[in-house]
Every structure is written in structure tokens, then in C-alpha cells.
Scaffold this active site. Sequence first.
Site, mmCIF file in Angstrom:
data_model
loop_
_atom_site.group_PDB
_atom_site.id
_atom_site.type_symbol
_atom_site.label_atom_id
_atom_site.label_comp_id
_atom_site.label_asym_id
_atom_site.label_seq_id
_atom_site.Cartn_x
_atom_site.Cartn_y
_atom_site.Cartn_z
ATOM 1 C CB CYS A 1 0.877 -4.023 5.465
ATOM 2 S SG CYS A 1 -0.609 -5.034 5.704
ATOM 3 C CG HIS B 1 -0.332 0.090 2.536
ATOM 4 N ND1 HIS B 1 0.037 1.285 3.117
ATOM 5 C CD2 HIS B 1 0.006 -0.873 3.440
ATOM 6 C CE1 HIS B 1 0.553 1.060 4.309
ATOM 7 N NE2 HIS B 1 0.564 -0.241 4.530
#
Length: 544
Positions: A460, A441
Site C-alpha cells: 500500500c 493511507h
Amino acid sequence: MKKMIIAIAVISCLSSCTQVAGWFGSNEDSTRLESPDSIEVYRDVSINESNAYSDLFLDSSAIESFIKSEGLKDSAAKLFRDFYTVRNGQYAWFASGGPTEQARGLWGLYSNQAEAGKDKGDDSLRKRMDSLLADSTALIADSSVLLSTELALTRQLIDLALTQPEGAINRSTIFYLVPAKRQDAMQLADSLLNRQKDSSAYASNKLYQMMKTQLALYYDLARNGGWAAITGPVNASKGSRQPQVKAIKKRLQATREYDAADTTDIFSDSLQSAIRRYQERNGLQASGMINDSLLSSLNVSAEDRLKQILVNMNRILWSQPTTDSSYLQVNIPSFMLYAFENGRPSLQMPVIVGKEGANTMMFSGNINKVVFSPYWNIPESIVRNEIMPAMKKDPGYLKKHNMERTGGSDSLPVLRQLPGKDNALGKVKFLFPNSFDIYLHDTPNKSLFARNDRALSHGCIRVADATRLAQYILQDEASWTPEKISAAMNANKEQTVEIRNTHPVHITYLTAWVDDQGFMNFRPDVYGHDGEAMTRMFVAAAGR
């Protein structure tokens, strides 16, 4: 998803069957056992608690109980028994300190298989392993749970061996996939280089073969005494003379990273260029200057580098090979994302990965969705440990951070952050199915990419140039022009795009690898995996 071919160490008995060379070690103290299909299996009776790869052992009754309870058929049951017989009853996937290096490799392969729909999966095992890989203390404290998890993982290995396409795994040698006892690193290198005939799995693994070529170089250097430490401080500027400059030239020449014949003490243009290239290959700031970080890296001994190469060679064999010519790779220790098209590098950018204690996992997947202007559904752990304490101090915390409550209770609300410029996921996220809830992301905090150590996230992977990555992922989607992508990223309204041709992505943990120019690259062991593996794999040799 394309067929997954698993490249795992395949160790063959020599034709005389007097020893098993390579990762498993010699069977000079082994007892030959009868086995079907002309498979020759040995019990290494020299393995004990003091020299074993793992310090945990199980007895045959536990194995037989598991075989009976699982209803394993004869072929699987035989492989199961033999797997532990050659290890002299030693655990493969756990030691008292936690999971072994190969446990992470096997779990990554198993997770790939489950996500590909080729295995229904075991929810109980998945929960145990995901929890253990995040924090091993709870599972290690319960010996019965530890034993059942150990045996369940071995069943997964055997299921993979019996169900993969012909040639993917040689069932006759799965017994030697995990080291059984500590070896002398130099002897292991000699075995892999000179006494072990490569199987088809080794020969077809390009990255492994490139590493093996470099292993030969570092083995010869270590066998001949390596290199002398370069002492400082060195404050040399280009054109100046210093004794240490001569030593640096010789050190770089030893590993073929300085091809000039010059060995004078003059800090030349060619040396500065060589230093800059070395710094790039070792994750240092590529200044071309002699500094403490450069000397620290150069002074790592040849034998320590050889050990690092060996650990990563074994790790490569547990990674899903890249059968696609176009794919993404995120290498955790280098904090970089690389894109390849037709087998050649086409894009690279810095990334931020999980911090210690929130490690980014190693596995492979396929990017199948791009979500523009995403909501951030905040994980429970972050809500509990970070946001709720902040809410107690500041009742207006949620509003100030563009967050809203969507459910839950007063003790643990369900929260999400709305799309916008301050959203923690930035303007776009890239999804690929996995049980670890990991994805790529964007991020609004771009300044962090300037740091050398970028292990900062909750697990992440944040990318430095999300716009460029979105254009790369959607390049085959004709309607998604750069202008449309930009508009969607700034719309402040969530929009999900399903990708017709999914993009393979491989998340790796390589602290040593060979680049496309044939040079070794080294990186720090950010999660300590190398250190743990070396402690279990290698014994200190007398006189070194």
C-alpha cells in the site's frame, strides 16, 4: 467512471509493405500472410531462441486447442492466430524468468476494465496473475499453467481490441504491440524518430510526444559520441576553480540543462542553480553541491539514457491515459504523489511504496471512499510471518499494539488494529476499488519520509500529509470543512465518507519522463523492471 481510452502502440506497415518499423522491428526476414480486412501480416522467420524477446515458444496445436475450447468466433480466432504468427510462435507475456513488461501493462488495463464493470472478469486468471506478479516461481515451474495463462492474457488483449470504442485500439496492428526480437537501441530510436509515421494513438498521447522530443536529443548525443565521464573527487566550493567544473558545465549544456554560455572552470552561482535543478529532476538531494551522487548520475552514458527513454516510452503506451483534467498520480520510482487540477499541478507530497517482493502494482482507479480513524484489518501474510512469531515471544503483544482478534484459528487468527495514534494506517485511508488490495493511507511513522529510498511498505501507499490530501479529496463536499476533517481524523472512531465525485488516481512506474517545463527527469529502477525490459529489448551493437 469515465470512459477508459487505452493508448497502445499502433504500428503500421509502410505503404510499400516492405517493413514494419518501430517497436516490433523490421520484417526484412518476414513472410507475408493473407489476412482479412486488407491487413497485411508477416511471419518473421528470423526469430529464434537466441534473438527472441521471450525465450519461450508454443506450437500451433496449443493455439487451436485454446480457440476451440474457448469457442472464439471467426474474427477473434483470426486475430488470435495472427498475433502468434507474426511472433513466430513466441510467447508475448512471459519468458522463463517471469512476466514481461507488457504483461504488467496488459494486466493493469484488464484490471481497470474489470473494476469499471465492463468485464465480468475471470477469477481463476485473476488469482493466477495476482499470484504470479507477486512471486513468479510457482507458476513458471508449471509449464501447463504458464501456457494457459499466456493464452488467456492474449484473449484479454483481443477482447479489448474488439470491444473498445472506435479508435481506441487499431485491431489491424495489435500484432505489433509487444516487441518480438531484440533490436539495436540506436536503430530502434532512428526508426521511431525518422522512419515511422505516428498513428493517431501516438499523436494524441501528449506524454509520449514529449518523450519523443527528448529521444531525438539523446539520439543525436549518443550518435555523436555522448559525453566524457567526469572523474573526481570534486571538492569545489562556490567561487573556486577546478577542471571538473568546466566538464560539468559542458555536460549540462549538452542536455540543455545549463543555458549559460560560460565554460570556465569557475564554480559560479548559475552553475550551482543548474546543479540544484538537475538534482531535483533526478531524485537527488537538491543541495546545489558537487558530490558523488551527482557525478554518478551525470556519468550515465547518453546511450544508456536513450535506452531508459525507449523503455519508458513503450511503458507509457500501455498506461491508461489521463482523460480527466483533475486527477492524482503516484509514480513509484519517484516516491511522490502529484495532484492535478485543470491539467496543472496543484499538490505534491512524498509517499512510501511497496518494498522489493511486495511491489506496489501499476494500475488506475477512482477514489470513492475516505475512511477516518480506520481499523487496520491485518493481511494474513503479515499475521503469519510477522505478528504470530512476535506473539510467541511476547504473549502481551496484541494488547501492547492495540490489536484484537476477531476470528480465525489458533494456527492463523484474524486480527485487526483498533483506531488510534499508533494505528499502522494512521488517521485516514483513501479507498479505490482494485483487485490488488492497494490503497492510500496515513502513517504514524513520519520520519521515514526523510529517506531518499522509500520502498518500504507491504504494497500500500503511505502519504506524507494525509490531512492535506483529505482536504483535497473532499474539497467539493461542502460539509467537510478543515475543522470537521481534523475532528474525524482524531475521533478514534471509524467513519466512512462516500465521495459523490470520485477522484481518478493513476499508479505509474516511470523511471524517465518529461516535466511540464520540458526537461527530462530520471529515477532509479527500484523494482528492476527497466533492467529486465532492456535485456529483452536490446542487443549489444558491435563497436559500442
